[in-house]
Design a protein around this motif. Structure first.
Motif, PDB file in Angstrom:
ATOM      1  N   VAL A  43       0.839  -1.198   0.000  1.00 55.43           N
ATOM      2  CA  VAL A  43       0.000   0.000   0.000  1.00 55.43           C
ATOM      3  C   VAL A  43       0.877   1.251   0.000  1.00 55.43           C
ATOM      4  CG1 VAL A  43      -1.642   1.324   1.384  1.00 55.43           C
ATOM      5  CG2 VAL A  43      -2.003  -1.104   1.039  1.00 55.43           C
ATOM      6  N   ALA A  44       1.939   1.256   0.788  1.00 53.58           N
ATOM      7  CA  ALA A  44       2.849   2.402   0.826  1.00 53.58           C
ATOM      8  C   ALA A  44       3.511   2.619  -0.538  1.00 53.58           C
ATOM      9  CB  ALA A  44       3.911   2.207   1.901  1.00 53.58           C
ATOM     10  N   ALA A  45       3.838   1.528  -1.228  1.00 53.34           N
ATOM     11  CA  ALA A  45       4.453   1.652  -2.555  1.00 53.34           C
ATOM     12  C   ALA A  45       3.473   2.275  -3.543  1.00 53.34           C
ATOM     13  CB  ALA A  45       4.918   0.284  -3.049  1.00 53.34           C
ATOM     14  N   PHE A  46       2.213   1.890  -3.470  1.00 52.10           N
ATOM     15  CA  PHE A  46       1.213   2.470  -4.375  1.00 52.10           C
ATOM     16  C   PHE A  46       0.974   3.951  -4.065  1.00 52.10           C
ATOM     17  CE2 PHE A  46      -0.175  -1.976  -5.190  1.00 52.10           C
ATOM     18  CZ  PHE A  46       0.001  -1.950  -6.560  1.00 52.10           C
ATOM     19  N   ILE A  47       0.967   4.308  -2.798  1.00 51.21           N
ATOM     20  CA  ILE A  47       0.785   5.714  -2.421  1.00 51.21           C
ATOM     21  C   ILE A  47       1.974   6.541  -2.908  1.00 51.21           C
ATOM     22  CG2 ILE A  47       0.715   7.292  -0.453  1.00 51.21           C
ATOM     23  CD1 ILE A  47      -1.001   5.165   0.983  1.00 51.21           C
ATOM     24  N   ASP A  48       3.191   6.016  -2.734  1.00 51.18           N
ATOM     25  CA  ASP A  48       4.378   6.714  -3.209  1.00 51.18           C
ATOM     26  C   ASP A  48       4.364   6.840  -4.731  1.00 51.18           C
ATOM     27  OD1 ASP A  48       7.022   7.897  -2.883  1.00 51.18           O
ATOM     28  OD2 ASP A  48       7.773   6.030  -3.793  1.00 51.18           O
ATOM     29  N   ARG A  88       4.481  10.377  -6.753  1.00 51.57           N
ATOM     30  CA  ARG A  88       5.498  10.648  -7.766  1.00 51.57           C
ATOM     31  C   ARG A  88       4.856  10.953  -9.114  1.00 51.57           C
ATOM     32  NH1 ARG A  88       9.398   5.717  -6.984  1.00 51.57           N
ATOM     33  NH2 ARG A  88       9.162   5.791  -9.235  1.00 51.57           N
ATOM     34  N   HIS A  89       3.755  10.284  -9.415  1.00 46.22           N
ATOM     35  CA  HIS A  89       3.049  10.552 -10.667  1.00 46.22           C
ATOM     36  C   HIS A  89       2.483  11.968 -10.672  1.00 46.22           C
ATOM     37  CE1 HIS A  89      -0.509  10.382 -13.397  1.00 46.22           C
ATOM     38  NE2 HIS A  89       0.392   9.827 -14.185  1.00 46.22           N
ATOM     39  N   ARG A  90       1.876  12.385  -9.545  1.00 46.56           N
ATOM     40  CA  ARG A  90       1.349  13.755  -9.443  1.00 46.56           C
ATOM     41  C   ARG A  90       2.460  14.783  -9.623  1.00 46.56           C
ATOM     42  NH1 ARG A  90      -1.693  12.815  -4.592  1.00 46.56           N
ATOM     43  NH2 ARG A  90      -3.589  11.917  -5.350  1.00 46.56           N
ATOM     44  N   ALA A  91       3.605  14.546  -8.990  1.00 43.79           N
ATOM     45  CA  ALA A  91       4.735  15.474  -9.102  1.00 43.79           C
ATOM     46  C   ALA A  91       5.242  15.535 -10.544  1.00 43.79           C
ATOM     47  CB  ALA A  91       5.859  15.058  -8.160  1.00 43.79           C
ATOM     48  N   ALA A  92       5.270  14.403 -11.222  1.00 45.22           N
ATOM     49  CA  ALA A  92       5.731  14.386 -12.608  1.00 45.22           C
ATOM     50  C   ALA A  92       4.763  15.141 -13.519  1.00 45.22           C
ATOM     51  CB  ALA A  92       5.886  12.943 -13.093  1.00 45.22           C
ATOM     52  N   ILE A  93       3.476  15.001 -13.274  1.00 42.65           N
ATOM     53  CA  ILE A  93       2.477  15.726 -14.068  1.00 42.65           C
ATOM     54  C   ILE A  93       2.648  17.232 -13.854  1.00 42.65           C
ATOM     55  CG2 ILE A  93      -0.006  16.184 -14.295  1.00 42.65           C
ATOM     56  CD1 ILE A  93       0.679  13.564 -15.509  1.00 42.65           C
ATOM     57  N   GLU A  94       2.859  17.633 -12.593  1.00 44.37           N
ATOM     58  CA  GLU A  94       3.047  19.056 -12.287  1.00 44.37           C
ATOM     59  C   GLU A  94       4.317  19.589 -12.950  1.00 44.37           C
ATOM     60  OE1 GLU A  94       4.039  21.623  -8.338  1.00 44.37           O
ATOM     61  OE2 GLU A  94       2.499  20.080  -8.154  1.00 44.37           O
ATOM     62  N   ARG A  95       5.406  18.819 -12.871  1.00 43.29           N
ATOM     63  CA  ARG A  95       6.657  19.229 -13.518  1.00 43.29           C
ATOM     64  C   ARG A  95       6.488  19.352 -15.026  1.00 43.29           C
ATOM     65  NH1 ARG A  95       9.257  15.577 -10.320  1.00 43.29           N
ATOM     66  NH2 ARG A  95       9.321  14.089 -12.007  1.00 43.29           N
ATOM     67  N   GLU A  96       5.747  18.430 -15.616  1.00 43.90           N
ATOM     68  CA  GLU A  96       5.525  18.470 -17.062  1.00 43.90           C
ATOM     69  C   GLU A  96       4.760  19.731 -17.449  1.00 43.90           C
ATOM     70  OE1 GLU A  96       3.457  17.988 -20.784  1.00 43.90           O
ATOM     71  OE2 GLU A  96       2.419  17.853 -18.877  1.00 43.90           O
TER      72      GLU A  96
END
Length: 160
Positions: free
Chosen positions: A40-45, A49-57
């Protein structure tokens, strides 16, 4: 093997069977928690990380659009000869930066310094100056202990 377990189970009293059953359920619960919690912690992380990558993009796309939309006539070329230091002071003040040193060096150059600023704000301001036609000849950015950065730079009007 299963035959030995059957004999062992048959040899237990009713109370012992209940206790062994409860212990087995607890052991399965601990095993499930031990395996499920890291998953569960891996999926949350992964989601963070996906949200941060979308924001960076999005930020990169906005910067690319800003760099691609150069004005016909650069702001640096249209600023009058003696006003480079005033233009830099005003431009920095509009986004909340304070120039600690702002020295015009001739009609086309200036040396500036900022003691403390947030790195993203500072780099965006420098990128907007470059988009407006200024050229950064020298740039030194030093990190501070409080998470901000300091900067010294020498700029000149583009085409000069």
């Amino acid at each position: 093997m299963t035959e030995r377990l059957k004999y062992w189970w048959a040899g237990l009293s009713g109370r012992e069977r209940w206790l062994v059953g409860i212990a087995a359920v607890l052991a399965l619960g601990v095993l499930g928690w031990g395996l499920g919690r890291p998953a569960v912690a891996a999926f949350i992380d992964l989601e963070n990380r996906h949200r941060a990558a979308i924001e960076r993009e999005g930020r990169v796309a906005a910067k690319v659009a800003l760099l691609g939309a150069r004005p016909q006539k650069s702001v640096a070329a249209s600023a009058d000869a003696g006003a480079i230091d005033q233009f830099l002071q005003q431009s920095a003040g509009e986004i909340g930066l304070t120039l600690d040193r702002n020295e015009a060096r001739g009609t086309n150059r200036a040396a500036i310094a900022i003691a403390t600023a947030k790195a993203p704000v500072l780099t965006d301001w420098l990128a907007s100056l470059e988009a407006q036609g200024f050229v950064i000849d020298q740039l030194t950015i030093t990190p501070a202990a409080d998470g901000t950065v300091g900067m010294t730079a020498e700029l000149r009007k583009g085409g000069q």
